[in-house]
Design a protein around this motif. Structure first.
Motif, mmCIF file in Angstrom:
data_model
loop_
_atom_site.group_PDB
_atom_site.id
_atom_site.type_symbol
_atom_site.label_atom_id
_atom_site.label_comp_id
_atom_site.label_asym_id
_atom_site.label_seq_id
_atom_site.Cartn_x
_atom_site.Cartn_y
_atom_site.Cartn_z
ATOM 1 N N HIS A 146 0.865 -1.184 0.000
ATOM 2 C CA HIS A 146 0.000 0.000 0.000
ATOM 3 C C HIS A 146 0.897 1.228 0.000
ATOM 4 O O HIS A 146 1.749 1.385 0.875
ATOM 5 N N ASN A 147 0.734 2.100 -0.997
ATOM 6 C CA ASN A 147 1.467 3.364 -0.985
ATOM 7 C C ASN A 147 0.561 4.491 -1.474
ATOM 8 O O ASN A 147 -0.655 4.304 -1.578
ATOM 9 N N ASP A 148 1.122 5.645 -1.783
ATOM 10 C CA ASP A 148 0.316 6.820 -2.110
ATOM 11 C C ASP A 148 -0.352 6.741 -3.475
ATOM 12 O O ASP A 148 -1.213 7.571 -3.782
ATOM 13 N N VAL A 149 0.014 5.773 -4.279
ATOM 14 C CA VAL A 149 -0.508 5.682 -5.639
ATOM 15 C C VAL A 149 -1.375 4.454 -5.843
ATOM 16 O O VAL A 149 -2.365 4.495 -6.568
ATOM 17 N N ASN B 34 -7.922 6.377 -6.221
ATOM 18 C CA ASN B 34 -8.763 7.367 -6.881
ATOM 19 C C ASN B 34 -8.342 8.737 -6.348
ATOM 20 O O ASN B 34 -8.643 9.085 -5.210
ATOM 21 N N PRO B 35 -7.616 9.541 -7.125
ATOM 22 C CA PRO B 35 -6.951 10.727 -6.582
ATOM 23 C C PRO B 35 -7.910 11.861 -6.248
ATOM 24 O O PRO B 35 -8.973 12.003 -6.855
ATOM 25 N N GLY B 36 -7.484 12.660 -5.297
ATOM 26 C CA GLY B 36 -8.198 13.874 -4.919
ATOM 27 C C GLY B 36 -7.320 15.096 -5.125
ATOM 28 O O GLY B 36 -6.247 15.017 -5.745
ATOM 29 N N TYR B 37 -7.731 16.237 -4.587
ATOM 30 C CA TYR B 37 -6.987 17.483 -4.776
ATOM 31 C C TYR B 37 -5.563 17.367 -4.253
ATOM 32 O O TYR B 37 -4.621 17.920 -4.844
ATOM 33 N N GLU B 38 -5.384 16.625 -3.148
ATOM 34 C CA GLU B 38 -4.059 16.490 -2.541
ATOM 35 C C GLU B 38 -3.088 15.702 -3.430
ATOM 36 O O GLU B 38 -1.874 15.709 -3.184
ATOM 37 N N ASP B 39 -3.597 15.049 -4.459
ATOM 38 C CA ASP B 39 -2.753 14.250 -5.350
ATOM 39 C C ASP B 39 -2.474 14.955 -6.679
ATOM 40 O O ASP B 39 -1.971 14.340 -7.620
ATOM 41 N N MET C 297 -8.340 22.014 -14.463
ATOM 42 C CA MET C 297 -7.719 21.100 -13.499
ATOM 43 C C MET C 297 -6.877 21.846 -12.473
ATOM 44 O O MET C 297 -6.671 21.359 -11.366
ATOM 45 N N ALA C 298 -6.378 23.028 -12.832
ATOM 46 C CA ALA C 298 -5.601 23.810 -11.881
ATOM 47 C C ALA C 298 -6.451 24.208 -10.675
ATOM 48 O O ALA C 298 -5.930 24.395 -9.563
ATOM 49 N N GLN C 299 -7.756 24.342 -10.869
ATOM 50 C CA GLN C 299 -8.656 24.702 -9.776
ATOM 51 C C GLN C 299 -9.080 23.489 -8.958
ATOM 52 O O GLN C 299 -9.118 23.538 -7.734
ATOM 53 N N THR C 300 -9.379 22.378 -9.638
ATOM 54 C CA THR C 300 -9.871 21.191 -8.925
ATOM 55 C C THR C 300 -8.746 20.274 -8.469
ATOM 56 O O THR C 300 -8.893 19.539 -7.488
ATOM 57 N N GLY C 301 -7.604 20.283 -9.194
ATOM 58 C CA GLY C 301 -6.503 19.383 -8.892
ATOM 59 C C GLY C 301 -6.594 18.047 -9.607
ATOM 60 O O GLY C 301 -5.683 17.236 -9.522
ATOM 61 N N TYR C 302 -7.677 17.829 -10.337
ATOM 62 C CA TYR C 302 -7.852 16.551 -11.037
ATOM 63 C C TYR C 302 -8.879 16.717 -12.154
ATOM 64 O O TYR C 302 -9.612 17.707 -12.208
ATOM 65 N N LEU C 303 -8.879 15.734 -13.053
ATOM 66 C CA LEU C 303 -9.922 15.660 -14.060
ATOM 67 C C LEU C 303 -11.110 14.943 -13.453
ATOM 68 O O LEU C 303 -10.986 13.827 -12.952
ATOM 69 N N ALA D 195 -4.110 16.175 -11.984
ATOM 70 C CA ALA D 195 -3.930 17.219 -12.997
ATOM 71 C C ALA D 195 -2.589 17.095 -13.713
ATOM 72 O O ALA D 195 -2.521 17.153 -14.942
ATOM 73 N N LYS D 196 -1.507 16.928 -12.968
ATOM 74 C CA LYS D 196 -0.179 16.885 -13.584
ATOM 75 C C LYS D 196 -0.047 15.688 -14.512
ATOM 76 O O LYS D 196 0.420 15.818 -15.649
ATOM 77 N N MET D 197 -0.452 14.507 -14.029
ATOM 78 C CA MET D 197 -0.336 13.300 -14.846
ATOM 79 C C MET D 197 -1.151 13.425 -16.119
ATOM 80 O O MET D 197 -0.675 13.096 -17.216
ATOM 81 N N HIS D 198 -2.390 13.907 -16.000
ATOM 82 C CA HIS D 198 -3.265 13.948 -17.164
ATOM 83 C C HIS D 198 -2.733 14.915 -18.211
ATOM 84 O O HIS D 198 -2.780 14.634 -19.417
ATOM 85 N N SER D 199 -2.195 16.038 -17.768
ATOM 86 C CA SER D 199 -1.606 16.991 -18.698
ATOM 87 C C SER D 199 -0.396 16.386 -19.400
ATOM 88 O O SER D 199 -0.245 16.508 -20.628
ATOM 89 N N GLN D 200 0.480 15.718 -18.646
ATOM 90 C CA GLN D 200 1.656 15.083 -19.247
ATOM 91 C C GLN D 200 1.246 14.007 -20.245
ATOM 92 O O GLN D 200 1.814 13.908 -21.341
ATOM 93 N N TYR D 201 0.274 13.212 -19.866
ATOM 94 C CA TYR D 201 -0.182 12.107 -20.716
ATOM 95 C C TYR D 201 -0.719 12.634 -22.041
ATOM 96 O O TYR D 201 -0.345 12.158 -23.123
ATOM 97 N N LEU D 202 -1.596 13.638 -21.971
ATOM 98 C CA LEU D 202 -2.200 14.154 -23.192
ATOM 99 C C LEU D 202 -1.181 14.880 -24.060
ATOM 100 O O LEU D 202 -1.196 14.763 -25.290
#
Length: 406
Positions: free
Chosen positions: A40-43, A100-105, A195-201, A250-257
């Protein structure tokens, strides 16, 4: 029909799942193959499944699902669970269950999913089943991540993998299909600002995109049947899973796209891992690939493009069905069929449409063919490994906690 419309509206306002999903509870009705969370880890959480046979093939299987979906699509009801099918046929199976990530992720990126996800899981599997190579399997975005990892491992001389299986997974995004309608510079900039406001898609944004791609199947026909004709479509396990949507950092999704879809860095040899680019041409593992005939997410011709990015042995299977139903494809369905052909290492490239004409057709599910393919690349069966070992003790029963997060 009016009652159905009011019920759906109330559920939407209350952020409740669709009618009928209460009959498909994770851990009770779906995702019920016995196992233990051993990491179990953060991801992610890593699940090791309990053996059901007296002996198991020596090499374990590590499954990397996409974090765009919850892992239990591969462990739906007992009769159509790919994980249970593998376990019952004498395989030691591990599967990643993503958080399932939240704003903190919001800061989590592709490198985090690679290191805290795939590599952390592979380290655990290698410790629990020592001195054995691993059959790695990736589905959708999980397959793309696996291909990146395998290329980096080949570059760095890491030989812990025995084979690689990619299920409806793209490695060349030059022709990504209808999703390209949503991916250009202006739309990505808008999405990044949101995503900058919510932290996630948000999960609803992803679901809405797929509904627009298949508006007749997923939107209009349903509205006609349920609201005008008053005929509720019976809920099944795959539909309930589809309604159990996830978010993406947000960061992962932007990098992926940007790096994969928009710039196509992976197929171009520009995608960096550990500060150095990786090349899919370095992969020498035997590869089993599955494309699905009516896939709107990973079109099969796009999946097939790996043939001209590496010269290693590739067995390609093209099955009837779409991105999900083509993979959740247990034996016994008389309407299923697939085509399959192996391109030997160093063999000539064959264009997708030529392959479609020449590849032999087989009635039924592709699952048994994959099982035989893995068996041919595995050692003799041995006693199943313990449930967790060498610093990876069982932490909780499957399906764990992350998959339950809304």
């Amino acid at each position: 029909g009016a009652f159905n419309a009011v019920d759906d509206l109330q559920r939407m306002v209350a952020d409740d799942p669709p009618a009928g999903t209460e009959n498909f509870v994770v851990g009770r009705d779906v995702g019920v193959t016995p196992g233990k969370v051993v990491l179990h880890n953060d991801v992610m959480e890593l699940i090791q499944y309990s053996p059901t046979t007296a002996a198991a093939h020596a090499e374990p299987i590590l499954i990397v699902p996409a974090w765009i979906m919850k892992y239990y699509i591969l462990d739906l009801s007992p009769h159509n669970s790919l994980i249970r099918y593998l376990v019952d046929h004498g395989h030691t199976v591990f599967c990643i269950s993503w958080k399932n990530p939240g704003y903190e992720d919001r800061h989590l990126g592709m490198d985090d999913y690679l290191q805290l996800g795939f590599h952390a899981a592979l380290d655990a599997v290698s410790a629990i089943v020592p001195r054995r190579k691993v059959h790695a399997t990736g589905y959708c975005l999980g397959g793309t991540l696996l291909a990146i990892a395998a290329a980096a491992m080949a570059r760095d001389g890491d030989e812990r993998l025995a084979s690689m299986t990619l299920l409806a997974a793209q490695t060349d995004f030059s022709e990504p299909g209808e999703l390209a309608l949503f991916i250009d510079e202006s739309q990505l900039s808008l999405l990044e600002a949101q995503m900058a406001q919510t932290g996630y898609l948000k999960a609803g944004q992803m679901a809405g995109a797929f509904q627009m791609l298949r508006s007749y199947d997923l939107l209009w026909s349903r509205m006609v049947n349920e609201y005008l004709l008053g005929d509720r479509t019976p809920m099944n396990d795959l539909m309930a899973w589809n309604a159990d949507a996830t978010r993406m950092p947000a960061k992962m999704h932007s990098q992926y796209l940007r790096r994969l879809f928009l710039d196509n860095d992976l197929s171009g040899g520009r995608y960096p891992v550990g500060g150095k680019p990786v090349s899919l041409s370095d992969i020498t593992l035997p590869i089993f690939m599955v494309g699905t005939l009516t896939d709107h997410v990973a079109p099969w011709r796009s999946v097939h493009k790996l043939h001209h990015l590496t010269t290693t042995e590739i067995t390609f299977a093209l099955t009837s069905g779409g991105h999900n139903a083509g993979i959740v494809n247990p034996p016994g369905n008389p309407r299923r069929r697939y085509q399959i052909r192996t391109r030997p290492a160093g063999g000539n490239y064959e264009a997708p449409d030529d392959w479609l004409v020449s590849a032999p057709s087989v009635e039924g599910s592709w699952w048994p063919a994959w099982l035989e393919w893995i068996k041919a690349r595995s050692g003799k069966p041995v006693a199943p490994p313990p449930m967790g070992a060498r610093g990876y003790k069982p932490l909780a029963d499957a399906p764990g906690q992350y998959v339950l997060e809304k």
